[in-house]
Design a protein around this motif. Sequence first.
Motif, mmCIF file in Angstrom:
data_model
loop_
_atom_site.group_PDB
_atom_site.id
_atom_site.type_symbol
_atom_site.label_atom_id
_atom_site.label_comp_id
_atom_site.label_asym_id
_atom_site.label_seq_id
_atom_site.Cartn_x
_atom_site.Cartn_y
_atom_site.Cartn_z
ATOM 1 N N LEU A 12 87.954 72.819 71.066
ATOM 2 C CA LEU A 12 89.236 72.267 71.506
ATOM 3 C C LEU A 12 89.380 70.805 71.109
ATOM 4 N N LEU A 13 88.269 70.091 70.883
ATOM 5 C CA LEU A 13 88.359 68.694 70.477
ATOM 6 C C LEU A 13 89.131 68.572 69.165
ATOM 7 N N ILE A 14 88.817 69.439 68.198
ATOM 8 C CA ILE A 14 89.463 69.364 66.885
ATOM 9 C C ILE A 14 90.888 69.903 66.954
ATOM 10 N N CYS A 15 91.176 70.834 67.899
ATOM 11 C CA CYS A 15 92.550 71.308 68.084
ATOM 12 C C CYS A 15 93.448 70.162 68.533
ATOM 13 N N ARG A 16 92.958 69.375 69.481
ATOM 14 C CA ARG A 16 93.772 68.275 69.991
ATOM 15 C C ARG A 16 94.022 67.249 68.890
ATOM 16 N N ARG A 17 92.988 67.011 68.052
ATOM 17 C CA ARG A 17 93.121 66.050 66.975
ATOM 18 C C ARG A 17 94.219 66.457 65.997
ATOM 19 N N GLU A 18 94.264 67.742 65.638
ATOM 20 C CA GLU A 18 95.282 68.190 64.681
ATOM 21 C C GLU A 18 96.671 68.150 65.281
ATOM 22 N N THR A 19 96.784 68.436 66.593
ATOM 23 C CA THR A 19 98.101 68.426 67.219
ATOM 24 C C THR A 19 98.680 67.017 67.237
ATOM 25 N N CYS A 20 97.818 65.999 67.418
ATOM 26 C CA CYS A 20 98.303 64.632 67.423
ATOM 27 C C CYS A 20 98.802 64.218 66.039
ATOM 28 N N ASP A 21 98.122 64.716 64.998
ATOM 29 C CA ASP A 21 98.491 64.287 63.654
ATOM 30 C C ASP A 21 99.862 64.824 63.248
ATOM 31 N N THR A 22 100.100 66.079 63.513
ATOM 32 C CA THR A 22 101.353 66.681 63.038
ATOM 33 C C THR A 22 102.515 66.244 63.901
ATOM 34 N N THR B 295 93.386 78.115 57.129
ATOM 35 C CA THR B 295 92.885 76.774 57.416
ATOM 36 C C THR B 295 91.418 76.857 57.825
ATOM 37 N N TYR B 296 90.775 75.675 57.844
ATOM 38 C CA TYR B 296 89.380 75.644 58.259
ATOM 39 C C TYR B 296 89.229 76.034 59.723
ATOM 40 N N LEU B 297 90.177 75.596 60.557
ATOM 41 C CA LEU B 297 90.031 75.809 61.995
ATOM 42 C C LEU B 297 90.149 77.280 62.353
ATOM 43 N N SER B 298 91.081 77.999 61.715
ATOM 44 C CA SER B 298 91.228 79.415 62.061
ATOM 45 C C SER B 298 90.031 80.216 61.562
ATOM 46 N N ARG B 299 89.438 79.779 60.445
ATOM 47 C CA ARG B 299 88.233 80.461 59.976
ATOM 48 C C ARG B 299 87.065 80.199 60.922
ATOM 49 N N LEU B 300 86.994 78.988 61.458
ATOM 50 C CA LEU B 300 85.914 78.656 62.400
ATOM 51 C C LEU B 300 86.065 79.433 63.703
ATOM 52 N N ILE C 230 75.057 75.346 68.518
ATOM 53 C CA ILE C 230 74.741 74.106 67.799
ATOM 54 C C ILE C 230 75.419 74.086 66.437
ATOM 55 N N SER C 231 75.457 75.245 65.741
ATOM 56 C CA SER C 231 76.084 75.265 64.421
ATOM 57 C C SER C 231 77.589 75.083 64.527
ATOM 58 N N THR C 232 78.196 75.583 65.639
ATOM 59 C CA THR C 232 79.622 75.326 65.848
ATOM 60 C C THR C 232 79.887 73.838 66.013
ATOM 61 N N PHE C 233 78.989 73.163 66.749
ATOM 62 C CA PHE C 233 79.140 71.715 66.931
ATOM 63 C C PHE C 233 79.054 70.977 65.597
ATOM 64 N N VAL C 234 78.074 71.378 64.760
ATOM 65 C CA VAL C 234 77.915 70.734 63.453
ATOM 66 C C VAL C 234 79.138 70.988 62.583
ATOM 67 N N LEU C 235 79.660 72.238 62.580
ATOM 68 C CA LEU C 235 80.821 72.556 61.744
ATOM 69 C C LEU C 235 82.065 71.823 62.216
ATOM 70 N N VAL C 236 82.192 71.622 63.544
ATOM 71 C CA VAL C 236 83.335 70.860 64.043
ATOM 72 C C VAL C 236 83.262 69.422 63.554
ATOM 73 N N VAL D 246 81.859 68.442 60.773
ATOM 74 C CA VAL D 246 82.154 68.465 59.335
ATOM 75 C C VAL D 246 83.656 68.554 59.095
ATOM 76 N N ILE D 247 84.335 69.457 59.826
ATOM 77 C CA ILE D 247 85.783 69.620 59.633
ATOM 78 C C ILE D 247 86.526 68.353 60.054
ATOM 79 N N GLU D 248 86.049 67.728 61.126
ATOM 80 C CA GLU D 248 86.674 66.484 61.587
ATOM 81 C C GLU D 248 86.600 65.413 60.498
ATOM 82 N N ARG D 249 85.431 65.290 59.856
ATOM 83 C CA ARG D 249 85.266 64.297 58.799
ATOM 84 C C ARG D 249 86.141 64.633 57.593
ATOM 85 N N LYS D 250 86.242 65.921 57.293
ATOM 86 C CA LYS D 250 87.071 66.349 56.169
ATOM 87 C C LYS D 250 88.550 66.065 56.431
ATOM 88 N N GLU D 251 88.991 66.300 57.683
ATOM 89 C CA GLU D 251 90.392 66.021 58.031
ATOM 90 C C GLU D 251 90.661 64.514 58.000
#
Lengths: 78, 80, 79
Positions: A68-78, C26-31, C63-69, C71-76
Motif C-alpha cells: 500500500l505504500l507504493i499505491c499511495r505514492r502513485e495516487t499522489c503523483d497522478t 504496470t509494475y504494480l499490478s504485476r507485483l 521479504i522479497s515483496t519488500f525488496v521489489l517494492v 525497486v519499483i519505488e526507485r524506478k518510479e
Amino acid sequence: MDDPLVVLFAAVAIIGAVSAHLQHDRFNKLIAVGITFGGIVPFIVDRGYLDVAIAISLIIPITTIIMLLICRRETCDT
Amino acid sequence: MIALYIVAVIAVFAVCRASIEKNTGRKLPYVNVMNFAIAGAIVLLLDHPLSLVAAAAYFVGSTLEANAIASTYAGGVRRG
Amino acid sequence: MTPEFILGCIILIIGVIAAAFPRPKTYLSRLISLEIPGLGLLLIMIAYDEMLALLTFVAVTAISTFVLVRVIERKEAAQ
C-alpha cells in the motif's frame, strides 16, 4: 471437512483469484488477494497446522500494507 | 455441524457480492462480512485450544488489512 | 489427491496466468498478481506436510515483496 464444505471454501478462493485477474483498479486487486487468502486459511486449519495459520495470518497483512505504500505514492503523483 | 454450513454459505454470498460490486468503497463492508465468517469457521472446524488463538490472529490481521486499504483509498482520493 | 493439492494447482495456474499477462500492464499490478501463485504453492506444500519449508517460503515471500517494492519505488522516482 466433508465435500460440500470443501466446495464452498474452494469457491471462495477461486472467485478471489479470478477476480484479482479481472479487476483494473489496484485497490480492487488488493481486496481480491485478501479474499483469496481468506479462502485458503480454512484448508490450513483443517489440516491441523494451527501455528502455521497464526504465522500466515500475521505475515500476509504486513505484505499488503507494504504494497500500500507504493499505491499511495502513485495516487499522489497522478 | 449445521452452523459450519451456514457460515460457509454466508462467506460465499459475501464474496459473490463483493466481486460483483463496482464501487471500491462499497466492496469493503462485504469483505469484512467474509472475514467474520472465515474467523467463525476457523473456530468451528477443529476442537483444539489453539484454534481460538488462530481465529483471533486471523481476525486481527484481516481487519488491519481491510482498514489499511480503506484508509489509503480515502486519503488518496482526497489528496489526489 | 487431497483437495488441498487440487485447489493449490488450480490457484497456481490462475496466478501464473495473471502474473504473466497483467491486465493494466504496470509494475504494480504485476507485483500484486505475484501474490496469488505464492498462495497456491503454499497450499501444495500443505498437501505434502512440509511445515518448515512452508514457514521459510512465507517469510521469504514477504521479504522479497519488500525488496521489489523498494525497486519499483526507485524506478518510479527515476522517471
